[in-house]
Design a protein around this motif. Structure first.
Motif, mmCIF file in Angstrom:
data_model
loop_
_atom_site.group_PDB
_atom_site.id
_atom_site.type_symbol
_atom_site.label_atom_id
_atom_site.label_comp_id
_atom_site.label_asym_id
_atom_site.label_seq_id
_atom_site.Cartn_x
_atom_site.Cartn_y
_atom_site.Cartn_z
ATOM 1 N N VAL A 1 0.853 -1.189 0.000
ATOM 2 C CA VAL A 1 0.000 0.000 0.000
ATOM 3 C C VAL A 1 0.889 1.239 0.000
ATOM 4 C CG1 VAL A 1 -1.734 1.289 1.314
ATOM 5 C CG2 VAL A 1 -1.798 -1.215 1.268
ATOM 6 N N GLU A 2 0.615 2.157 -0.909
ATOM 7 C CA GLU A 2 1.355 3.418 -0.952
ATOM 8 C C GLU A 2 0.513 4.499 -0.281
ATOM 9 O OE1 GLU A 2 3.425 6.524 -4.113
ATOM 10 O OE2 GLU A 2 2.670 4.597 -4.824
ATOM 11 N N VAL A 3 1.095 5.174 0.700
ATOM 12 C CA VAL A 3 0.403 6.231 1.435
ATOM 13 C C VAL A 3 1.105 7.554 1.119
ATOM 14 C CG1 VAL A 3 -0.258 7.109 3.699
ATOM 15 C CG2 VAL A 3 -0.241 4.637 3.283
ATOM 16 N N GLN A 4 0.365 8.474 0.538
ATOM 17 C CA GLN A 4 0.911 9.789 0.190
ATOM 18 C C GLN A 4 1.336 10.530 1.454
ATOM 19 O OE1 GLN A 4 1.431 10.650 -3.062
ATOM 20 N NE2 GLN A 4 0.721 8.554 -3.366
ATOM 21 N N TRP A 5 2.389 11.301 1.355
ATOM 22 C CA TRP A 5 2.936 12.014 2.514
ATOM 23 C C TRP A 5 1.884 12.893 3.183
ATOM 24 C CZ3 TRP A 5 6.633 11.247 5.694
ATOM 25 C CH2 TRP A 5 7.023 12.257 6.579
ATOM 26 N N GLU A 6 0.978 13.453 2.414
ATOM 27 C CA GLU A 6 -0.064 14.322 2.962
ATOM 28 C C GLU A 6 -1.008 13.567 3.887
ATOM 29 O OE1 GLU A 6 0.438 14.051 -0.466
ATOM 30 O OE2 GLU A 6 1.759 15.786 -0.518
ATOM 31 N N ARG A 7 -1.021 12.222 3.807
ATOM 32 C CA ARG A 7 -1.909 11.393 4.626
ATOM 33 C C ARG A 7 -1.237 10.906 5.909
ATOM 34 N NH1 ARG A 7 -6.299 12.661 3.997
ATOM 35 N NH2 ARG A 7 -7.677 11.384 2.833
ATOM 36 N N ILE A 8 0.060 11.212 6.068
ATOM 37 C CA ILE A 8 0.775 10.850 7.287
ATOM 38 C C ILE A 8 0.432 11.907 8.326
ATOM 39 C CG2 ILE A 8 3.025 10.381 8.340
ATOM 40 C CD1 ILE A 8 2.331 8.545 5.941
ATOM 41 N N ARG A 9 -0.117 11.493 9.456
ATOM 42 C CA ARG A 9 -0.540 12.445 10.483
ATOM 43 C C ARG A 9 0.490 12.615 11.588
ATOM 44 N NH1 ARG A 9 -2.849 14.399 6.952
ATOM 45 N NH2 ARG A 9 -4.986 13.904 6.402
ATOM 46 N N THR B 1 5.006 4.249 16.593
ATOM 47 C CA THR B 1 3.883 4.146 15.666
ATOM 48 C C THR B 1 3.889 5.266 14.638
ATOM 49 O OG1 THR B 1 2.590 3.266 17.516
ATOM 50 C CG2 THR B 1 1.362 3.922 15.574
ATOM 51 N N VAL B 2 3.431 4.924 13.417
ATOM 52 C CA VAL B 2 3.165 5.920 12.376
ATOM 53 C C VAL B 2 1.649 5.963 12.215
ATOM 54 C CG1 VAL B 2 3.474 6.543 9.949
ATOM 55 C CG2 VAL B 2 5.329 5.383 11.180
ATOM 56 N N LEU B 3 1.056 7.136 12.419
ATOM 57 C CA LEU B 3 -0.386 7.294 12.261
ATOM 58 C C LEU B 3 -0.669 7.880 10.887
ATOM 59 C CD1 LEU B 3 -1.327 8.781 15.747
ATOM 60 C CD2 LEU B 3 -1.550 6.418 14.971
ATOM 61 N N VAL B 4 -1.561 7.213 10.151
ATOM 62 C CA VAL B 4 -1.959 7.677 8.819
ATOM 63 C C VAL B 4 -3.473 7.825 8.797
ATOM 64 C CG1 VAL B 4 0.026 6.560 7.731
ATOM 65 C CG2 VAL B 4 -2.149 5.349 7.833
ATOM 66 N N GLU B 5 -3.959 8.553 7.824
ATOM 67 C CA GLU B 5 -5.397 8.742 7.676
ATOM 68 C C GLU B 5 -5.772 8.482 6.225
ATOM 69 O OE1 GLU B 5 -8.834 11.970 8.930
ATOM 70 O OE2 GLU B 5 -6.731 12.491 9.136
ATOM 71 N N VAL B 6 -6.200 7.232 5.960
ATOM 72 C CA VAL B 6 -6.599 6.835 4.612
ATOM 73 C C VAL B 6 -7.900 6.046 4.690
ATOM 74 C CG1 VAL B 6 -4.247 6.776 3.698
ATOM 75 C CG2 VAL B 6 -5.208 4.721 4.693
ATOM 76 N N GLU B 7 -8.648 6.080 3.602
ATOM 77 C CA GLU B 7 -9.889 5.295 3.549
ATOM 78 C C GLU B 7 -9.529 3.820 3.465
ATOM 79 O OE1 GLU B 7 -13.051 6.230 4.042
ATOM 80 O OE2 GLU B 7 -12.118 8.142 4.521
ATOM 81 N N PRO B 8 -10.194 2.975 4.241
ATOM 82 C CA PRO B 8 -9.899 1.535 4.222
ATOM 83 C C PRO B 8 -10.125 0.946 2.839
ATOM 84 C CG PRO B 8 -11.307 2.094 6.082
ATOM 85 C CD PRO B 8 -11.226 3.312 5.214
ATOM 86 N N GLN B 9 -9.269 -0.022 2.468
ATOM 87 C CA GLN B 9 -9.385 -0.723 1.194
ATOM 88 C C GLN B 9 -10.322 -1.904 1.364
ATOM 89 O OE1 GLN B 9 -7.584 0.075 -1.678
ATOM 90 N NE2 GLN B 9 -6.782 1.873 -0.627
ATOM 91 N N ASN B 10 -11.259 -2.069 0.456
ATOM 92 C CA ASN B 10 -12.129 -3.263 0.473
ATOM 93 C C ASN B 10 -11.430 -4.363 -0.280
ATOM 94 O OD1 ASN B 10 -14.148 -1.947 1.851
ATOM 95 N ND2 ASN B 10 -15.138 -1.234 0.005
ATOM 96 N N GLU B 11 -11.229 -5.497 0.383
ATOM 97 C CA GLU B 11 -10.514 -6.618 -0.260
ATOM 98 C C GLU B 11 -11.443 -7.762 -0.495
ATOM 99 O OE1 GLU B 11 -6.731 -7.587 1.469
ATOM 100 O OE2 GLU B 11 -6.532 -5.567 2.183
#
Length: 82
Positions: free
Chosen positions: A58-66, A72-82
């Motif tokens: 999963v690639e998380v854009q820097w703007e989504r790193i909180r 811990t690294v806290l991120v804010e992304v919409e969950p992926q439906n698998e």
């Protein structure tokens, strides 16, 4: 706070949207012209029989790193439906 990029792989990544653990930091994309971090690549963490990788990174854009904390690294992304 200063840290080495290699230390990111030791931190747990958690999505603030649903509280899910997202995997370890596997790679970092950096713009070589500006020196800015563009995104973090997270390992899927899932494996078949404990050996063969299952699922996509999963690639998380820097703007989504909180927040990058001690453990811990806290991120804010919409969950992926698998």
């Amino acid at each position: 706070m200063l840290f080495k990029i290699s230390e990111l792989g030791l931190k747990e990544t958690v999505n603030m949207v649903d509280g899910a653990k997202m995997g370890a930091v596997k790679d970092v994309y950096i713009d070589l012209e500006t020196g800015k971090v563009l995104s973090l690549v997270l390992s899927s963490g899932r494996k078949y029989f404990g050996l063969i990788p299952a699922g996509k990174d999963v690639e998380v854009q820097w703007e989504r790193i909180r927040k990058i904390g001690i453990h811990t690294v806290l991120v804010e992304v919409e969950p992926q439906n698998e």
